[in-house]
Design an enzyme around this catalytic site. Structure first.
Site, short mmCIF file in Angstrom:
data_model
loop_
_atom_site.label_atom_id
_atom_site.label_comp_id
_atom_site.label_asym_id
_atom_site.label_seq_id
_atom_site.Cartn_x
_atom_site.Cartn_y
_atom_site.Cartn_z
CE LYS A 161 72.47 29.96 102.49
NZ LYS A 161 71.72 30.82 103.74
NE ARG A 212 72.56 24.69 106.75
CZ ARG A 212 72.13 25.18 105.75
NH1 ARG A 212 71.58 24.84 104.57
NH2 ARG A 212 71.32 26.20 106.54
NE ARG A 239 62.88 32.92 104.65
CZ ARG A 239 63.72 32.26 104.69
NH1 ARG A 239 64.40 32.28 103.96
NH2 ARG A 239 64.05 31.54 105.80
NE ARG A 259 62.30 28.20 105.30
CZ ARG A 259 63.85 28.46 104.80
NH1 ARG A 259 63.53 28.82 103.82
NH2 ARG A 259 64.22 27.96 105.47
NE ARG A 280 67.02 28.69 109.82
CZ ARG A 280 66.23 29.02 109.12
NH1 ARG A 280 65.30 29.92 109.42
NH2 ARG A 280 66.61 29.73 107.61
P1 AP5 Z 1 66.57 34.10 101.23
O1 AP5 Z 1 67.44 34.15 100.17
O2 AP5 Z 1 65.78 33.38 100.99
O3 AP5 Z 1 68.38 33.50 102.33
P2 AP5 Z 1 68.26 32.42 102.40
O4 AP5 Z 1 70.28 32.63 102.73
O5 AP5 Z 1 68.44 31.56 101.36
O6 AP5 Z 1 68.33 31.86 103.66
P3 AP5 Z 1 67.52 30.46 104.40
O7 AP5 Z 1 66.68 30.72 105.41
O8 AP5 Z 1 66.99 30.18 103.15
O9 AP5 Z 1 68.87 30.01 104.67
P4 AP5 Z 1 69.09 29.03 105.40
O10 AP5 Z 1 70.37 28.32 105.50
O11 AP5 Z 1 68.54 28.75 106.69
O12 AP5 Z 1 67.45 27.93 104.94
P5 AP5 Z 1 67.56 26.65 104.44
O13 AP5 Z 1 66.22 26.27 103.07
O14 AP5 Z 1 69.34 26.20 103.24
O15 AP5 Z 1 66.19 35.39 102.30
C1 AP5 Z 1 65.87 35.72 103.35
C2 AP5 Z 1 64.73 37.25 103.02
O16 AP5 Z 1 66.06 38.66 102.39
C3 AP5 Z 1 64.29 36.77 101.22
O17 AP5 Z 1 62.69 37.08 102.45
C4 AP5 Z 1 64.73 37.99 100.24
O18 AP5 Z 1 63.57 38.50 99.94
C5 AP5 Z 1 65.16 38.55 101.87
N1 AP5 Z 1 65.97 39.63 101.30
C6 AP5 Z 1 66.88 38.30 100.44
N2 AP5 Z 1 67.87 39.37 99.77
C7 AP5 Z 1 67.74 40.37 100.36
C8 AP5 Z 1 68.58 41.97 100.03
N3 AP5 Z 1 69.52 42.02 99.19
N4 AP5 Z 1 68.07 43.38 100.84
C9 AP5 Z 1 66.73 42.79 101.21
N5 AP5 Z 1 66.14 41.53 101.25
C10 AP5 Z 1 66.89 39.91 101.22
O19 AP5 Z 1 67.72 25.21 105.27
C11 AP5 Z 1 66.84 24.60 106.13
C12 AP5 Z 1 66.79 24.03 107.53
O20 AP5 Z 1 67.63 22.51 106.61
C13 AP5 Z 1 68.14 24.13 107.77
O21 AP5 Z 1 68.62 24.81 109.13
C14 AP5 Z 1 68.91 22.57 108.23
O22 AP5 Z 1 67.88 22.05 109.36
C15 AP5 Z 1 68.53 22.13 106.82
N6 AP5 Z 1 69.36 21.70 106.24
C16 AP5 Z 1 69.56 22.46 104.44
N7 AP5 Z 1 70.61 21.63 103.93
C17 AP5 Z 1 71.32 20.85 104.39
C18 AP5 Z 1 72.58 20.60 104.68
N8 AP5 Z 1 73.09 20.47 103.65
N9 AP5 Z 1 73.12 20.15 105.62
C19 AP5 Z 1 72.05 19.73 107.17
N10 AP5 Z 1 70.94 20.38 107.48
C20 AP5 Z 1 70.52 20.75 105.70
MG MG Z 2 67.10 29.33 101.24
#
Ligand code: AP5
Ligand code: MG
Length: 214
Positions: free
Chosen positions: A13, A88, A127, A160, A171
């Site tokens: 994402k 979410r 990552r 991370r 997660r």
């Molecule tokens: P990346 O682009 O980093 O993936 P992502 O979907 O952004 O993954 P996240 O881990 O950031 O998502 P998340 O939803 O768990 O975390 P968030 O920060 O939102 O890609 C992942 C890896 O794969 C990278 O190394 C990339 O280079 C590689 N990659 C990407 N595309 C690829 C491809 N096509 N082929 C190969 N490799 C590829 O949230 C973290 C925490 O915050 C949550 O757990 C929660 O506790 C809290 N939080 C955040 N938002 C909320 C909310 N709205 N409500 C409640 N809690 C929240």
């Molecule tokens: Mg992300």
């Protein structure tokens, strides 16, 4: 244009949202990035969020909704945004809809980046995130030019805290329980689109631009 990115943790994402933001000149708003910045600066919000994030749990809805509503007030949001990691939960999606309908607007596209759970753990363990600017890399699929150094700002790259395999599993189960129902929610609203997130990042992006248009 108002776009929501949906998908499991690690589906890509953030990677795609950054490209969308550049291409369409709209801000990329990641609630995860906002929380991580608050944790780094040791704010009260950061301290609260960290207790949930480190366990792989969601931060309570009211904290997230207040934060995002404040963010929308900034002037860069006037022509839309790409939301990454929000909404979410169904209550978050309803809060967003209510806020938008109050100003006569709506979500234009919800894009689900589909990646099976089996691929996720490998992605997360490879990552690396920049401690300075938040840029994301992958040691195999998208490596930085110099090992563990950010190409953009020269700061260190780190794993991370919540990318440890046991936290990733948690997660994923939280995602299936609380976030996946949003796919049906946005299907009912007629704005849901899906792309295959297992292909090369550039091909994922090509599929997204085909949906959004030039
Ligand atoms: P990346 O682009 O980093 O993936 P992502 O979907 O952004 O993954 P996240 O881990 O950031 O998502 P998340 O939803 O768990 O975390 P968030 O920060 O939102 O890609 C992942 C890896 O794969 C990278 O190394 C990339 O280079 C590689 N990659 C990407 N595309 C690829 C491809 N096509 N082929 C190969 N490799 C590829 O949230 C973290 C925490 O915050 C949550 O757990 C929660 O506790 C809290 N939080 C955040 N938002 C909320 C909310 N709205 N409500 C409640 N809690 C929240
Ligand atoms: Mg992300």
């Amino acid at each position: 244009m108002k776009i929501i990115m949906l998908g499991a943790p690690g589906a890509g994402k953030g990677t795609q949202a950054k490209m969308i933001a550049d291409q369409y000149s709209i801000p990329h708003i990641s609630t995860g990035d906002i929380f991580r910045a608050n944790i780094k600066n040791n704010t009260e919000l950061g301290q609260k969020a960290k207790t949930y994030m480190d366990k792989g749990l969601l931060v309570p809805d009211e904290l997230v909704v207040d934060l995002i509503m404040d963010r929308f007030k900034e002037t860069d949001c006037k022509d839309g945004y790409v939301l990454d990691g929000f909404p979410r939960t169904i209550p978050q999606a309803e809060a967003l809809d209510n806020a938008l309908s109050a100003i006569g607007e709506k979500v234009d596209f919800a894009i689900n980046v589909e990646v099976p759970d089996e691929n996720i753990v490998t992605r997360m363990s490879g990552r690396r995130a920049c401690v300075g600017c938040g840029a994301t890399y992958h040691i195999a699929y998208n490596p930085p030019k110099a090992e563990n150094i950010c190409d953009r700002c020269g700061k260190d790259l780190v794993l991370r805290d919540d990318d440890k395999p046991e936290t990733v599993q948690k997660r994923l189960s939280v995602y299936h329980e609380q976030t996946q129902p949003l796919i049906q929610y946005y299907e009912k609203k007629g704005v849901m689109k899906e792309v295959d997130g297992t292909v090369d990042m550039k091909d994922v992006f090509a599929a997204i631009t085909a949906i959004l248009g030039e």
